[in-house]
Design an enzyme around this catalytic site. Structure first.
Site, PDB file in Angstrom:
ATOM      1  N   HIS A 282       0.847  -1.202   0.000  1.00  0.00           N
ATOM      2  CA  HIS A 282       0.000   0.000   0.000  1.00  0.00           C
ATOM      3  C   HIS A 282       0.873   1.239   0.000  1.00  0.00           C
ATOM      4  O   HIS A 282       1.797   1.357   0.807  1.00  0.00           O
ATOM      5  CB  HIS A 282      -0.904  -0.002   1.234  1.00  0.00           C
ATOM      6  N   SER A 283       0.621   2.164  -0.930  1.00  0.00           N
ATOM      7  CA  SER A 283       1.314   3.445  -1.001  1.00  0.00           C
ATOM      8  C   SER A 283       2.815   3.221  -1.204  1.00  0.00           C
ATOM      9  O   SER A 283       3.214   2.584  -2.178  1.00  0.00           O
ATOM     10  CB  SER A 283       1.009   4.259   0.263  1.00  0.00           C
ATOM     11  N   THR A 284       3.662   3.708  -0.301  1.00  0.00           N
ATOM     12  CA  THR A 284       5.093   3.437  -0.424  1.00  0.00           C
ATOM     13  C   THR A 284       5.350   1.937  -0.481  1.00  0.00           C
ATOM     14  O   THR A 284       6.227   1.469  -1.216  1.00  0.00           O
ATOM     15  CB  THR A 284       5.861   4.061   0.750  1.00  0.00           C
TER      16      THR A 284
ATOM     17  N   ALA B 247      -2.172  -1.063  -3.905  1.00  0.00           N
ATOM     18  CA  ALA B 247      -3.161  -0.039  -3.529  1.00  0.00           C
ATOM     19  C   ALA B 247      -2.437   1.267  -3.221  1.00  0.00           C
ATOM     20  O   ALA B 247      -1.324   1.267  -2.690  1.00  0.00           O
ATOM     21  CB  ALA B 247      -3.972  -0.488  -2.309  1.00  0.00           C
TER      22      ALA B 247
END
Length: 250
Positions: free
Chosen positions: A93-95, A121
């Site tokens: 997720h993200s990073t 995501a």
């Protein structure tokens, strides 16, 4: 959710050897392995949730966090190759998403067992340029404003200068991992990719997430979610259903 007792610094809750398939979960900026403990509790028992713990947080707080993707995934890939046995998937997720992607490429480079699926995501496709927040140049007040804009950070943290001062080096390093990332073209991954696209995520729009399809020769699925950058967590039940369906097929 079943967990194995053997642990490593990267896998503080173990590699879930008893599960039919493991789900290795990489966290967003500033977060640690605990972000996925409660989140993954409602997944089917045959999926073993394995939260990843990068340096600089929680049980590895005394270690220096990575500020580049390459060294991070190189160290993590070696640990996974030595520790994780049997089928596994990777979620980021993200990073954590860009780390998950580069982890899959690094595992391919070293000839390790490949994941059966990649779940993404909250992060635009790697070939789509990311904008830098340049956290290392910000005052604490400016940092607080950036965190309020991004969301996901509790108010008590954002409003506490001492806490912000403590988190600043970790957040600066984590944001650099994603935002200073330089994409290098390689052949697409030979595994399915599923992407969760939040309707109101200004950091990763649906079009930017759809571009992940270029990174696989396998099946690609885009799952729409209502909500912001953290819709993966606020709509956990829907995400779990999609993950279970994809891994059951694998």
């Amino acid at each position: 959710m079943r967990m194995h007792t053997t642990t490593t610094p990267w896998l503080p809750f173990g590699p879930a050897d008893e599960a039919d398939v493991r789900l290795l979960c990489l966290p967003h900026s500033g977060a640690g392995a605990s972000a996925y403990r409660a989140w993954g509790a409602d997944l089917p028992d045959w999926i073993g949730v394995c939260p990843i713990q990068p340096p600089g947080r929680e049980t590895r707080r005394q270690e220096t966090p990575f500020s580049e993707v390459g060294p991070l995934v190189s160290a993590l890939a070696r640990d996974i190759a030595a520790t994780v046995k049997g089928p596994y998937a990777v979620l980021g997720h993200s990073t954590g998403a860009i780390c998950a992607f580069e982890l899959c490429r690094e595992l391919r480079r070293i000839g390790a067992l490949q994941p059966v699926h990649l779940f993404i995501a909250g992060r635009r496709a790697p070939q789509v340029e990311e904008h830098s927040s340049r956290l290392g140049e910000l005052t604490l007040d400016e940092l607080a404003e950036v965190l309020r804009l991004h969301g996901g950070t509790p108010d008590w943290v954002v409003n506490d200068p001492a806490m912000l001062r403590m988190l600043h080096p970790l957040l600066t390093a984590d944001f650099a991992v994603s935002e200073e990332y330089a994409y290098t073209p390689e052949p697409p991954l030979d595994l399915p990719i599923s992407v969760f696209a939040a309707s109101d995520d200004h950091r990763a729009t649906t079009a930017q997430l759809a571009a992940w399809e270029e990174q696989t020769t396998g099946a690609f699925t885009l799952h729409p979610l209502e909500g912001d950058h953290f819709a993966l967590f606020t709509h956990a039940s829907a995400v779990h259903r999609a993950i279970a369906e994809a891994l059951r097929a694998a």
